[in-house]
Scaffold this motif. Structure first.
Motif, PDB file in Angstrom:
ATOM      1  N   SER A   5      -5.851 -23.454 -21.730  1.00 34.24           N
ATOM      2  CA  SER A   5      -6.031 -22.788 -23.017  1.00 34.24           C
ATOM      3  C   SER A   5      -6.469 -23.793 -24.075  1.00 34.24           C
ATOM      4  O   SER A   5      -6.303 -25.009 -23.912  1.00 34.24           O
ATOM      5  N   LEU A   6      -6.999 -23.280 -25.146  1.00 37.20           N
ATOM      6  CA  LEU A   6      -7.390 -24.117 -26.268  1.00 37.20           C
ATOM      7  C   LEU A   6      -6.152 -24.778 -26.874  1.00 37.20           C
ATOM      8  O   LEU A   6      -6.189 -25.941 -27.278  1.00 37.20           O
ATOM      9  N   GLU A   7      -5.061 -24.061 -26.906  1.00 36.84           N
ATOM     10  CA  GLU A   7      -3.812 -24.587 -27.450  1.00 36.84           C
ATOM     11  C   GLU A   7      -3.336 -25.800 -26.639  1.00 36.84           C
ATOM     12  O   GLU A   7      -2.898 -26.796 -27.205  1.00 36.84           O
ATOM     13  N   GLN A   8      -3.444 -25.697 -25.333  1.00 37.57           N
ATOM     14  CA  GLN A   8      -3.032 -26.795 -24.465  1.00 37.57           C
ATOM     15  C   GLN A   8      -3.936 -28.021 -24.674  1.00 37.57           C
ATOM     16  O   GLN A   8      -3.453 -29.156 -24.734  1.00 37.57           O
ATOM     17  N   GLY A  28      -7.622 -36.855 -44.205  1.00 38.38           N
ATOM     18  CA  GLY A  28      -8.356 -35.600 -44.322  1.00 38.38           C
ATOM     19  C   GLY A  28      -7.994 -34.581 -43.266  1.00 38.38           C
ATOM     20  O   GLY A  28      -6.831 -34.347 -42.979  1.00 38.38           O
ATOM     21  N   ARG A  29      -9.015 -34.016 -42.663  1.00 37.25           N
ATOM     22  CA  ARG A  29      -8.801 -32.871 -41.775  1.00 37.25           C
ATOM     23  C   ARG A  29      -8.010 -33.199 -40.519  1.00 37.25           C
ATOM     24  O   ARG A  29      -7.271 -32.359 -40.025  1.00 37.25           O
ATOM     25  N   TYR A  30      -8.137 -34.406 -39.978  1.00 33.86           N
ATOM     26  CA  TYR A  30      -7.361 -34.751 -38.779  1.00 33.86           C
ATOM     27  C   TYR A  30      -5.878 -34.869 -39.100  1.00 33.86           C
ATOM     28  O   TYR A  30      -5.033 -34.377 -38.376  1.00 33.86           O
ATOM     29  N   ARG A  31      -5.560 -35.533 -40.196  1.00 32.04           N
ATOM     30  CA  ARG A  31      -4.161 -35.643 -40.603  1.00 32.04           C
ATOM     31  C   ARG A  31      -3.593 -34.267 -40.955  1.00 32.04           C
ATOM     32  O   ARG A  31      -2.481 -33.936 -40.569  1.00 32.04           O
ATOM     33  N   SER A  44      -5.697 -22.471 -36.978  1.00 31.81           N
ATOM     34  CA  SER A  44      -6.536 -21.472 -36.322  1.00 31.81           C
ATOM     35  C   SER A  44      -7.229 -22.040 -35.089  1.00 31.81           C
ATOM     36  O   SER A  44      -7.417 -23.254 -34.957  1.00 31.81           O
ATOM     37  N   GLN A  45      -7.637 -21.138 -34.211  1.00 30.26           N
ATOM     38  CA  GLN A  45      -8.376 -21.564 -33.027  1.00 30.26           C
ATOM     39  C   GLN A  45      -9.716 -22.181 -33.414  1.00 30.26           C
ATOM     40  O   GLN A  45     -10.155 -23.140 -32.789  1.00 30.26           O
ATOM     41  N   LYS A  46     -10.354 -21.650 -34.433  1.00 30.27           N
ATOM     42  CA  LYS A  46     -11.629 -22.210 -34.885  1.00 30.27           C
ATOM     43  C   LYS A  46     -11.442 -23.652 -35.343  1.00 30.27           C
ATOM     44  O   LYS A  46     -12.233 -24.527 -34.999  1.00 30.27           O
ATOM     45  N   ARG A  47     -10.405 -23.903 -36.096  1.00 26.88           N
ATOM     46  CA  ARG A  47     -10.144 -25.260 -36.581  1.00 26.88           C
ATOM     47  C   ARG A  47      -9.827 -26.203 -35.420  1.00 26.88           C
ATOM     48  O   ARG A  47     -10.303 -27.337 -35.384  1.00 26.88           O
ATOM     49  N   ARG A  48      -9.046 -25.740 -34.455  1.00 26.60           N
ATOM     50  CA  ARG A  48      -8.751 -26.552 -33.273  1.00 26.60           C
ATOM     51  C   ARG A  48     -10.032 -26.875 -32.513  1.00 26.60           C
ATOM     52  O   ARG A  48     -10.266 -28.008 -32.113  1.00 26.60           O
ATOM     53  N   ARG A  49     -10.848 -25.850 -32.321  1.00 21.93           N
ATOM     54  CA  ARG A  49     -12.112 -26.007 -31.585  1.00 21.93           C
ATOM     55  C   ARG A  49     -13.024 -27.004 -32.308  1.00 21.93           C
ATOM     56  O   ARG A  49     -13.631 -27.868 -31.681  1.00 21.93           O
ATOM     57  N   ASP A  50     -13.111 -26.896 -33.628  1.00 17.53           N
ATOM     58  CA  ASP A  50     -13.966 -27.797 -34.401  1.00 17.53           C
ATOM     59  C   ASP A  50     -13.514 -29.251 -34.271  1.00 17.53           C
ATOM     60  O   ASP A  50     -14.334 -30.152 -34.104  1.00 17.53           O
TER      61      ASP A  50
END
Length: 69
Positions: A5-8, A28-31, A44-50
């Motif tokens: 999964s994307l979560e994993q 920034g965004r990583y932190r 969100s999944q979009k943010r994880r994917r990005d």
């Protein structure tokens, strides 16, 4: 690497990649993503994917099986 999964995959990134990033990259965004994930504020999944796609190519495949009764 293959994940179910994307979560994993994102959890792996949090534990394996984020800690070895140079301090200049841990802003920034990583932190914010690390903080939101770690303290269960939601991400969100979009943010994880990005974020994952910043570090490599990701490919997702969804399989849905439906069997009539």
């Amino acid at each position: 690497m293959t994940f179910t999964s994307l979560e994993q995959a994102f959890e792996w990134w949090i534990k394996a990649i984020y800690p070895i990033l140079p301090p200049s990259a841990k802003v920034g965004r990583y932190r914010n993503a690390w903080r939101d994930y770690t303290f269960k504020k939601g991400i969100s999944q979009k943010r994880r994917r990005d974020i994952l796609s910043d570090f490599g190519n990701i490919s997702e495949k969804v399989v849905i099986t439906f069997k009539l009764k």
